[in-house]
Design a protein around this motif. Sequence first.
Motif, mmCIF file in Angstrom:
data_model
loop_
_atom_site.group_PDB
_atom_site.id
_atom_site.type_symbol
_atom_site.label_atom_id
_atom_site.label_comp_id
_atom_site.label_asym_id
_atom_site.label_seq_id
_atom_site.Cartn_x
_atom_site.Cartn_y
_atom_site.Cartn_z
ATOM 1 N N ASP A 92 0.837 -1.205 0.000
ATOM 2 C CA ASP A 92 0.000 0.000 0.000
ATOM 3 C C ASP A 92 0.871 1.254 0.000
ATOM 4 O O ASP A 92 0.606 2.208 -0.742
ATOM 5 C CB ASP A 92 -0.945 0.017 1.203
ATOM 6 C CG ASP A 92 -2.060 -1.006 1.102
ATOM 7 O OD1 ASP A 92 -2.300 -1.535 -0.014
ATOM 8 O OD2 ASP A 92 -2.691 -1.293 2.147
ATOM 9 N N ARG A 93 1.915 1.254 0.818
ATOM 10 C CA ARG A 93 2.823 2.414 0.856
ATOM 11 C C ARG A 93 3.556 2.577 -0.472
ATOM 12 O O ARG A 93 3.739 3.696 -0.959
ATOM 13 C CB ARG A 93 3.817 2.273 2.013
ATOM 14 C CG ARG A 93 3.184 2.477 3.378
ATOM 15 C CD ARG A 93 4.206 2.599 4.505
ATOM 16 N NE ARG A 93 5.166 1.514 4.561
ATOM 17 C CZ ARG A 93 4.986 0.363 5.194
ATOM 18 N NH1 ARG A 93 3.868 0.145 5.833
ATOM 19 N NH2 ARG A 93 5.923 -0.559 5.197
ATOM 20 N N THR A 94 3.967 1.466 -1.075
ATOM 21 C CA THR A 94 4.645 1.519 -2.373
ATOM 22 C C THR A 94 3.712 2.066 -3.442
ATOM 23 O O THR A 94 4.109 2.929 -4.256
ATOM 24 C CB THR A 94 5.150 0.117 -2.777
ATOM 25 O OG1 THR A 94 6.075 -0.326 -1.783
ATOM 26 C CG2 THR A 94 5.823 0.136 -4.128
ATOM 27 N N ARG A 99 1.933 6.506 -6.956
ATOM 28 C CA ARG A 99 0.908 7.482 -7.388
ATOM 29 C C ARG A 99 1.408 8.907 -7.193
ATOM 30 O O ARG A 99 1.231 9.757 -8.055
ATOM 31 C CB ARG A 99 -0.402 7.240 -6.623
ATOM 32 C CG ARG A 99 -1.165 6.011 -7.088
ATOM 33 C CD ARG A 99 -2.572 5.959 -6.521
ATOM 34 N NE ARG A 99 -2.632 6.070 -5.079
ATOM 35 C CZ ARG A 99 -2.547 5.058 -4.212
ATOM 36 N NH1 ARG A 99 -2.387 3.839 -4.667
ATOM 37 N NH2 ARG A 99 -2.638 5.274 -2.928
ATOM 38 N N TYR A 100 2.033 9.162 -6.050
ATOM 39 C CA TYR A 100 2.580 10.493 -5.778
ATOM 40 C C TYR A 100 3.616 10.839 -6.843
ATOM 41 O O TYR A 100 3.614 11.946 -7.393
ATOM 42 C CB TYR A 100 3.208 10.531 -4.383
ATOM 43 C CG TYR A 100 3.934 11.823 -4.096
ATOM 44 C CD1 TYR A 100 3.232 12.949 -3.692
ATOM 45 C CD2 TYR A 100 5.316 11.939 -4.273
ATOM 46 C CE1 TYR A 100 3.882 14.157 -3.454
ATOM 47 C CE2 TYR A 100 5.973 13.122 -4.026
ATOM 48 C CZ TYR A 100 5.259 14.230 -3.617
ATOM 49 O OH TYR A 100 5.910 15.411 -3.382
ATOM 50 N N ASN A 101 4.494 9.898 -7.148
ATOM 51 C CA ASN A 101 5.550 10.132 -8.131
ATOM 52 C C ASN A 101 4.945 10.397 -9.514
ATOM 53 O O ASN A 101 5.426 11.270 -10.249
ATOM 54 C CB ASN A 101 6.494 8.927 -8.156
ATOM 55 C CG ASN A 101 7.787 9.218 -8.884
ATOM 56 O OD1 ASN A 101 8.258 10.345 -8.885
ATOM 57 N ND2 ASN A 101 8.379 8.192 -9.463
ATOM 58 N N SER A 102 3.907 9.666 -9.874
ATOM 59 C CA SER A 102 3.247 9.870 -11.165
ATOM 60 C C SER A 102 2.658 11.272 -11.262
ATOM 61 O O SER A 102 2.797 11.943 -12.287
ATOM 62 C CB SER A 102 2.125 8.844 -11.367
ATOM 63 O OG SER A 102 2.671 7.559 -11.476
ATOM 64 N N VAL A 103 2.006 11.711 -10.196
ATOM 65 C CA VAL A 103 1.410 13.054 -10.180
ATOM 66 C C VAL A 103 2.516 14.107 -10.219
ATOM 67 O O VAL A 103 2.427 15.097 -10.948
ATOM 68 C CB VAL A 103 0.511 13.239 -8.952
ATOM 69 C CG1 VAL A 103 0.079 14.678 -8.786
ATOM 70 C CG2 VAL A 103 -0.713 12.325 -9.044
ATOM 71 N N ALA A 104 3.573 13.893 -9.475
ATOM 72 C CA ALA A 104 4.676 14.863 -9.435
ATOM 73 C C ALA A 104 5.333 14.992 -10.791
ATOM 74 O O ALA A 104 5.752 16.095 -11.194
ATOM 75 C CB ALA A 104 5.688 14.459 -8.378
ATOM 76 N N LEU A 105 5.470 13.908 -11.536
ATOM 77 C CA LEU A 105 6.096 13.946 -12.847
ATOM 78 C C LEU A 105 5.209 14.626 -13.880
ATOM 79 O O LEU A 105 5.706 15.151 -14.883
ATOM 80 C CB LEU A 105 6.449 12.530 -13.318
ATOM 81 C CG LEU A 105 7.583 11.848 -12.565
ATOM 82 C CD1 LEU A 105 7.732 10.400 -13.048
ATOM 83 C CD2 LEU A 105 8.884 12.603 -12.716
#
Length: 107
Positions: A92-94, A99-105
Amino acid sequence: MTEARPEIDQNRLVEQVLALTEEIDHAARIADWQRAALLSEQRSPLLMSFAPQQSPEALALIRRIQALDDVTLRGAQTAQSELVTDYRSAMDRTNAANRYNSVALMR
């Protein structure tokens, strides 16, 4: 006199199985699952060598073996449940980090 010999051998066999069972229990308590599995493999053929008729002393040791196996099994089941919970939490944390990384990119 030869009649007592098989009983003595069975008593030694049961004592040997008890010693291995205690080692398995110890390995399980410290979460050394590889050692516990190895010891279980060593113990299995010895268990199969038990004669149907046992002395009262051997029967008492066999009951002790069964009790230790029961405790070890419950501990292993608890450890497995904890590992599954930890694994799911890590996944879940991964996924959240991905998801955070995808949005940030995307920015």
